[in-house]
Design an enzyme around this catalytic site. Structure first.
Site, short mmCIF file in Angstrom:
data_model
loop_
_atom_site.label_atom_id
_atom_site.label_comp_id
_atom_site.label_asym_id
_atom_site.label_seq_id
_atom_site.Cartn_x
_atom_site.Cartn_y
_atom_site.Cartn_z
N GLU A 1 0.62 -1.23 0.01
CA GLU A 1 -0.08 -0.08 0.04
C GLU A 1 0.98 1.33 -0.24
OE1 GLU A 1 -3.11 -0.09 3.13
OE2 GLU A 1 -3.73 -1.97 2.44
N CYS B 1 4.97 -2.38 16.78
CA CYS B 1 4.37 -1.39 17.57
C CYS B 1 2.65 -1.41 18.04
CB CYS B 1 4.53 0.09 16.93
SG CYS B 1 6.23 0.19 16.62
N GLU C 1 9.52 -1.01 8.51
CA GLU C 1 10.56 -0.11 9.32
C GLU C 1 11.92 0.10 8.07
OE1 GLU C 1 11.66 1.87 11.87
OE2 GLU C 1 13.66 1.58 10.62
N LEU D 1 9.01 8.49 18.14
CA LEU D 1 9.51 8.36 19.47
C LEU D 1 8.30 8.10 20.26
CD1 LEU D 1 11.75 9.08 21.49
CD2 LEU D 1 10.90 11.42 21.78
N CYS E 1 -2.41 8.05 8.97
CA CYS E 1 -1.28 7.53 9.57
C CYS E 1 -1.73 5.98 10.31
CB CYS E 1 -0.82 8.66 10.50
SG CYS E 1 0.32 9.87 9.79
S1 SF4 Z 1 5.17 0.04 10.42
FE1 SF4 Z 1 6.35 1.54 11.66
S2 SF4 Z 1 4.80 1.95 13.41
FE2 SF4 Z 1 4.14 0.15 12.44
S3 SF4 Z 1 4.85 -1.68 13.49
FE3 SF4 Z 1 6.43 -1.22 11.84
S4 SF4 Z 1 7.83 0.37 12.86
FE4 SF4 Z 1 6.16 0.43 14.13
#
Ligand code: SF4
Length: 347
Positions: A89, A114, A161, A216, A332
């Site tokens: 995406e 996360c 990531e 953060l 987001c």
């Molecule tokens: S995409 Fe970004 S916010 Fe989502 S789990 Fe991976 S590192 Fe964390």
């Protein structure tokens, strides 16, 4: 097969095949800069050149499978599929000012896990190749060109990531800034990370003008560890130690997602101010987009203003970030490889 993104190899290949430099230059301008359909780009070559390109040059491999346009704002979620039907995406963000940004993904799933992010709940499948990162830009640029819009910013902030896929991300950045390819301003490129200090230091050394954002979300180790399983005390200490070098070029941003009852109180803002003491950073305060199954809640606008005011009093530049595309699961944190409900906050 030589990749269309492999500049040096492609030039060598074309010379060997008798394809003139000026024809390749026109092809690239049409393909990368003007965002024209593939057939129109190939029309810049001779008939034999077109046949060679079709057989021996790796052009865009991803296919655009779905486009979801927001009814609320200028966002469009694009779902691309690989030959194996994997879903990737990306999000186009048409800002009121006329600027257009594209948020692209760097991995299928993500291992950072996360707690507030839908992508993290998917687990990790694989890294995307540099070509798969760049295909997202080529295909989005074609859509925008058909609307008469120019692509200005590319942010690597979608699924995954980026610094867990450092090699491909850096190869993609090279192509994005290369005068022979996309030729985007480095100041209009951004990489967002949960914090991988060695890779971040390498990045700012090689790309001092490209913007870097740190997700953060808390400067309190126990709170951050709850939100980001690999982001607790040890990770925070390593990132803090790297901050002087990371912020040297003035392109450093801190992303802070405000979650009611979790990280948005007076102790949290004080910890953030203390953690950033002596550092020049621009802080983005992000609105949380709830999703089914999530126990997190966004803070009120008033609470966000109080948090922002405390940071401003401490001398930081603060932006309250508005997320586009919440109704199409493109805001987001809502990217989760599906066209369905809203989800989390990708780095
Ligand atoms: S995409 Fe970004 S916010 Fe989502 S789990 Fe991976 S590192 Fe964390």
């Amino acid at each position: 097969m030589v990749s269309v993104y492999d500049n040096d190899k492609l030039e060598l290949f074309c010379r060997k095949q008798g394809i003139y430099d000026h024809a390749l230059k026109r092809f690239r301008a049409a393909y990368f800069k003007k965002g024209l359909p593939e057939e129109e780009c190939l029309a810049n070559l001779t008939e034999s050149g077109r046949a060679i390109f079709r057989e021996q040059v790796g052009l865009t491999q991803l296919q655009l499978a779905e486009q979801h346009d927001s009814k609320l704002d200028g966002a469009s979620k694009l779902v691309f599929v690989t030959a194996q039907q994997e879903r990737i995406e990306a999000v186009i963000l048409r800002i009121d000012s006329g600027r257009t940004s594209l948020c692209i993904s760097s991995q299928l799933g993500c291992s950072a896990a996360c707690a507030f992010c839908a992508t993290g709940s998917l687990g990790f499948t694989r890294n995307l190749t540099a070509a798969e990162l760049l295909d997202q830009v080529v295909l989005a640029r074609r859509l925008l060109a058909a609307e008469g819009r120019q692509l200005r910013n590319v942010v690597i902030m979608g699924m995954g990531e980026p610094f867990h896929n450092e090699k491909a991300v850096c190869a993609a950045l090279e192509c994005l800034r290369d005068v022979r390819c996309f030729y985007l301003s480095e100041r209009h490129l951004l990489v967002s990370t949960v914090g991988v200090p060695a890779a971040m230091l390498h990045f700012v050394g090689h790309y001092p003008k490209i913007r870097l954002a740190l997700s953060l979300h808390s400067a309190r180790p126990e709170v951050r560890a709850r939100l980001m399983p690999h982001g607790g005390a040890a990770a925070l200490a390593k990132i803090r130690a790297a901050l002087p070098a990371l912020t040297r070029h003035g392109n450093f941003m801190v992303e802070y997602l405000l979650l009611e009852g979790i990280n948005a109180g007076p102790a949290d803002v004080n910890a953030l101010i203390e953690w950033l003491a002596g550092v020049k950073a621009h802080i983005n305060l992000i609105h949380f987009n709830p999703f089914p199954g999530s126990t997190f809640k966004p803070v009120t606008d008033a609470a966000r203003e109080v948090f922002a005011a405390a940071l401003r009093r401490a001398g930081f530049k603060v932006t309250l970030r508005r997320s586009l595309g919440a109704d199409i699961a493109a805001a987001c944190g809502q990217l989760a490889g599906s066209s369905g409900a809203s989800q989390g906050v990708p780095s």
